[in-house]
Design a protein around this motif. Structure first.
Motif, short mmCIF file in Angstrom:
data_model
loop_
_atom_site.label_atom_id
_atom_site.label_comp_id
_atom_site.label_asym_id
_atom_site.label_seq_id
_atom_site.Cartn_x
_atom_site.Cartn_y
_atom_site.Cartn_z
N PRO A 4 0.85 -1.17 0.10
CA PRO A 4 -0.08 -0.06 0.18
C PRO A 4 0.74 1.30 -0.10
CG PRO A 4 0.32 -1.04 2.22
CD PRO A 4 0.70 -2.03 1.36
N LEU A 5 0.44 2.43 -0.45
CA LEU A 5 1.06 3.50 -0.49
C LEU A 5 0.46 4.38 0.77
CD1 LEU A 5 1.54 2.71 -3.30
CD2 LEU A 5 1.21 5.00 -4.21
N ALA A 6 1.44 5.09 1.29
CA ALA A 6 1.01 5.76 2.76
C ALA A 6 1.10 7.44 2.26
CB ALA A 6 1.97 5.61 3.81
N PRO A 12 -6.30 19.37 2.22
CA PRO A 12 -7.24 18.55 1.57
C PRO A 12 -6.05 17.91 0.41
CG PRO A 12 -7.31 20.82 0.64
CD PRO A 12 -6.35 20.68 1.95
N GLY A 13 -4.96 18.27 0.46
CA GLY A 13 -4.06 17.50 -0.46
C GLY A 13 -3.99 15.94 -0.28
N ASP A 14 -4.15 15.62 0.92
CA ASP A 14 -4.35 14.10 0.95
C ASP A 14 -5.33 13.43 0.41
OD1 ASP A 14 -6.14 15.05 2.58
OD2 ASP A 14 -5.64 13.54 4.26
N ARG A 15 -6.69 14.01 0.26
CA ARG A 15 -7.51 13.50 -0.52
C ARG A 15 -7.18 13.37 -1.89
NH1 ARG A 15 -10.40 10.35 2.29
NH2 ARG A 15 -8.29 10.25 3.47
N ALA A 16 -6.82 14.47 -2.65
CA ALA A 16 -6.62 14.69 -4.08
C ALA A 16 -5.64 13.38 -4.39
CB ALA A 16 -6.22 15.96 -4.47
N THR A 17 -4.48 13.22 -3.56
CA THR A 17 -3.65 12.38 -3.81
C THR A 17 -4.04 10.93 -3.84
OG1 THR A 17 -1.73 13.52 -3.04
CG2 THR A 17 -1.26 11.04 -3.12
N ALA A 28 -4.08 2.64 -1.10
CA ALA A 28 -3.37 3.73 -0.34
C ALA A 28 -4.17 3.98 0.97
CB ALA A 28 -3.36 4.75 -1.20
N ARG A 29 -3.43 4.58 2.00
CA ARG A 29 -4.17 5.10 3.12
C ARG A 29 -3.67 6.41 3.45
NH1 ARG A 29 -1.88 0.27 5.25
NH2 ARG A 29 0.11 0.41 5.83
N ALA A 30 -4.31 7.36 3.89
CA ALA A 30 -4.02 8.77 4.13
C ALA A 30 -3.73 8.65 5.88
CB ALA A 30 -5.06 9.70 4.09
N THR A 31 -2.38 9.12 6.07
CA THR A 31 -1.72 9.33 7.51
C THR A 31 -1.11 10.61 7.42
OG1 THR A 31 -1.53 6.66 7.62
CG2 THR A 31 -0.36 8.21 9.37
N PRO A 32 -1.75 11.60 7.69
CA PRO A 32 -1.13 12.88 7.49
C PRO A 32 -0.26 13.33 8.73
CG PRO A 32 -3.44 13.15 7.93
CD PRO A 32 -3.21 11.70 7.81
N LEU A 33 1.08 14.00 8.43
CA LEU A 33 1.87 14.20 9.48
C LEU A 33 2.08 15.71 9.73
CD1 LEU A 33 5.07 12.53 7.75
CD2 LEU A 33 3.86 11.83 9.75
N PHE A 34 0.95 16.43 9.24
CA PHE A 34 0.84 17.83 9.55
C PHE A 34 -0.52 18.22 9.44
CE2 PHE A 34 4.94 17.46 7.61
CZ PHE A 34 5.87 18.06 8.54
#
Length: 224
Positions: A4-6, A12-17, A28-34
């Protein structure tokens, strides 16, 4: 086996990616660092400048009402995604780069008066045309919990910035998740270098945009 891609970038950039990754047929899964939020700022007199420099779409998203006062200035956007967000906000994009700030400014005459709107943490530039820098948003580090850090085990982490690259290593080390279990794909070699050593593998995007980054990550995600 497909890893999977992290996605580590903030909303909102994580949603677009995430949408682009799914469109490419990868998990993929979103795990934002900021987390990103606006800063209070006062726009200067637009007559004192010839153009506006934007190095992140977040400067547009979080620029607030002050941005409208500067809307008469043509925009120099660091990349196509920033340019698209600026255009959607009603700004006039005069030039779009395809690399980084230094490349964007390379052809600018030193006597040109440029106003740079960006994040509180940014890569410094000494180009003489940059007459003023104003931070309009801030990216605040978001600590990962143990489960989030462990979920990165066996993944391909997408690195959009040097700060994210450094933060990823810090968080994995803090939770004792071995770097050798994670592969990294970065927008540039400088970003990959900022992550430091110890990763299972790494890949560099051919261009500094999401499509190229995902293509680089695909090579790491699919095991023979």
């Amino acid at each position: 086996m497909t890893r999977p891609l992290a996605i580590l970038r903030p909303a909102p950039g994580d949603r677009a990616t995430l949408e682009r990754v799914h469109a490419a047929g990868l998990a993929a899964r979103a795990t934002p660092l900021f987390t990103v939020g606006p800063l209070a700022w006062a726009p200067p007199d637009p007559a004192a400048f010839d153009a506006l420099v934007l190095t992140s779409a977040n400067a547009v998203r979080h620029g607030g009402p002050g941005l409208a006062i500067l809307a008469q200035l043509p925009v120099l956007a660091v990349g196509p995604q920033t340019a698209a967000v600026a255009a959607a906000a009603g700004l006039t994009v005069a030039a779009t780069g395809d690399s980084d700030l230094a490349a964007l400014l390379a052809g600018q005459p030193p006597q040109r008066r440029l106003l740079w709107l960006a994040g509180q943490d940014r890569t410094a530039s000494t180009h003489p045309a940059l007459r003023q820098f104003i931070p309009v948003y801030a990216s605040t580090p978001r600590p990962l919990n143990a489960a989030e850090a462990e979920s990165l085990h066996g993944s391909v982490a997408l690195l959009h910035s040097a700060r994210a690259a450094q933060r990823l290593g810090t968080e994995l080390d803090r939770h004792r998740v071995p770097r050798g279990t994670v592969r990294i794909a970065a927008l540039s070699a400088a970003i990959a270098d900022a992550a430091g050593p110890g990763w299972a593998d790494r890949a560099i995007a051919a261009r500094p945009d999401d499509t190229a980054l995902i293509a680089a990550a695909r090579r790491l995600a699919i095991d023979p």
